[in-house]
Scaffold this motif. Structure first.
Motif, short mmCIF file in Angstrom:
data_model
loop_
_atom_site.label_atom_id
_atom_site.label_comp_id
_atom_site.label_asym_id
_atom_site.label_seq_id
_atom_site.Cartn_x
_atom_site.Cartn_y
_atom_site.Cartn_z
N GLY A 67 31.69 28.46 -1.90
CA GLY A 67 33.04 28.60 -1.34
C GLY A 67 33.42 27.39 -0.50
O GLY A 67 34.56 26.92 -0.54
N ILE A 68 32.46 26.89 0.27
CA ILE A 68 32.70 25.70 1.09
C ILE A 68 33.04 24.52 0.19
O ILE A 68 33.94 23.74 0.49
N GLU A 69 32.34 24.42 -0.93
CA GLU A 69 32.59 23.34 -1.88
C GLU A 69 34.02 23.41 -2.41
O GLU A 69 34.72 22.40 -2.49
N ALA A 70 34.47 24.61 -2.76
CA ALA A 70 35.83 24.79 -3.27
C ALA A 70 36.86 24.47 -2.19
O ALA A 70 37.86 23.77 -2.45
N ILE A 71 36.64 24.95 -0.99
CA ILE A 71 37.56 24.70 0.12
C ILE A 71 37.62 23.21 0.44
O ILE A 71 38.70 22.65 0.66
N ASP A 72 36.47 22.56 0.47
CA ASP A 72 36.42 21.12 0.75
C ASP A 72 37.20 20.34 -0.30
O ASP A 72 37.93 19.40 0.03
N ASN A 73 37.06 20.74 -1.55
CA ASN A 73 37.81 20.09 -2.63
C ASN A 73 39.31 20.27 -2.43
O ASN A 73 40.09 19.32 -2.57
N LEU A 74 39.73 21.48 -2.10
CA LEU A 74 41.15 21.74 -1.88
C LEU A 74 41.69 20.97 -0.67
O LEU A 74 42.79 20.42 -0.71
N LEU A 75 40.91 20.92 0.40
CA LEU A 75 41.33 20.17 1.59
C LEU A 75 41.45 18.68 1.29
O LEU A 75 42.37 18.01 1.79
N ALA A 76 40.56 18.15 0.47
CA ALA A 76 40.64 16.74 0.08
C ALA A 76 41.90 16.50 -0.73
O ALA A 76 42.58 15.47 -0.55
N ARG A 77 42.25 17.42 -1.61
CA ARG A 77 43.48 17.27 -2.40
C ARG A 77 44.72 17.35 -1.52
O ARG A 77 45.67 16.59 -1.71
N VAL A 78 44.72 18.26 -0.55
CA VAL A 78 45.85 18.38 0.37
C VAL A 78 46.00 17.09 1.18
O VAL A 78 47.11 16.59 1.36
N ASP A 79 44.88 16.54 1.64
CA ASP A 79 44.91 15.29 2.40
C ASP A 79 45.46 14.15 1.55
O ASP A 79 46.29 13.36 2.00
N TYR A 80 45.02 14.07 0.29
CA TYR A 80 45.51 13.03 -0.61
C TYR A 80 47.02 13.19 -0.83
O TYR A 80 47.76 12.21 -0.79
N MET A 81 47.47 14.41 -1.05
CA MET A 81 48.90 14.66 -1.28
C MET A 81 49.71 14.34 -0.02
O MET A 81 50.82 13.80 -0.11
N HIS A 82 49.15 14.62 1.15
CA HIS A 82 49.83 14.30 2.41
C HIS A 82 50.02 12.78 2.54
O HIS A 82 51.11 12.31 2.88
N ARG A 83 48.96 12.03 2.24
CA ARG A 83 49.06 10.57 2.31
C ARG A 83 50.05 10.04 1.27
O ARG A 83 50.81 9.11 1.55
N GLU A 84 50.07 10.65 0.09
CA GLU A 84 51.00 10.23 -0.95
C GLU A 84 52.45 10.51 -0.54
O GLU A 84 53.33 9.67 -0.75
N ILE A 85 52.70 11.65 0.09
CA ILE A 85 54.05 11.98 0.56
C ILE A 85 54.50 10.98 1.61
O ILE A 85 55.65 10.51 1.59
N LEU A 86 53.61 10.64 2.55
CA LEU A 86 53.95 9.65 3.57
C LEU A 86 54.29 8.30 2.94
O LEU A 86 55.25 7.64 3.34
#
Length: 99
Positions: A67-86
């Motif tokens: 579960g931690i692995e899945a959450i970490d993957n999702l958080l990394a994707r959210v962070d990437y999308m946040h940087r892309e939006i900026l």
């Protein structure tokens, strides 16, 4: 990497009161990296904030390593999308100034 940027896994486990097996399971899932020097294992100090987050997920929310692995993957994707939006906002501001 400099040795002053490393912390022994044994010291880390004692300080954070986590089992060595948990740290090993994080390493086996490629969630963290360990460095081996003279048959001792070390963590990179710059990784500590990330590792602390993983420990909180495990302890506070009782999430297993998968579960931690899945959450970490999702958080990394959210962070990437946040940087892309900026980045896109900055590009948009550039074109808006030209009008």
């Amino acid at each position: 990497m400099e040795n002053d940027q490393l912390i022994a896994v044994d010291t880390f486990c004692t300080y954070y009161e986590v089992e060595y097996a948990f740290v090993e399971s994080l390493r086996n899932s490629d969630l963290i990296e360990l460095v081996e020097i003279n048959s001792s294992r070390f963590l990179h100090i710059p990784q500590l904030q990330r590792i602390e987050r993983l420990i909180r997920l495990h302890r506070d929310l009782e999430i297993n390593v998968a579960g931690i692995e899945a959450i970490d993957n999702l958080l990394a994707r959210v962070d990437y999308m946040h940087r892309e939006i900026l980045s896109l906002k900055n590009r948009l501001r550039f074109y808006e100034q030209e009008l």
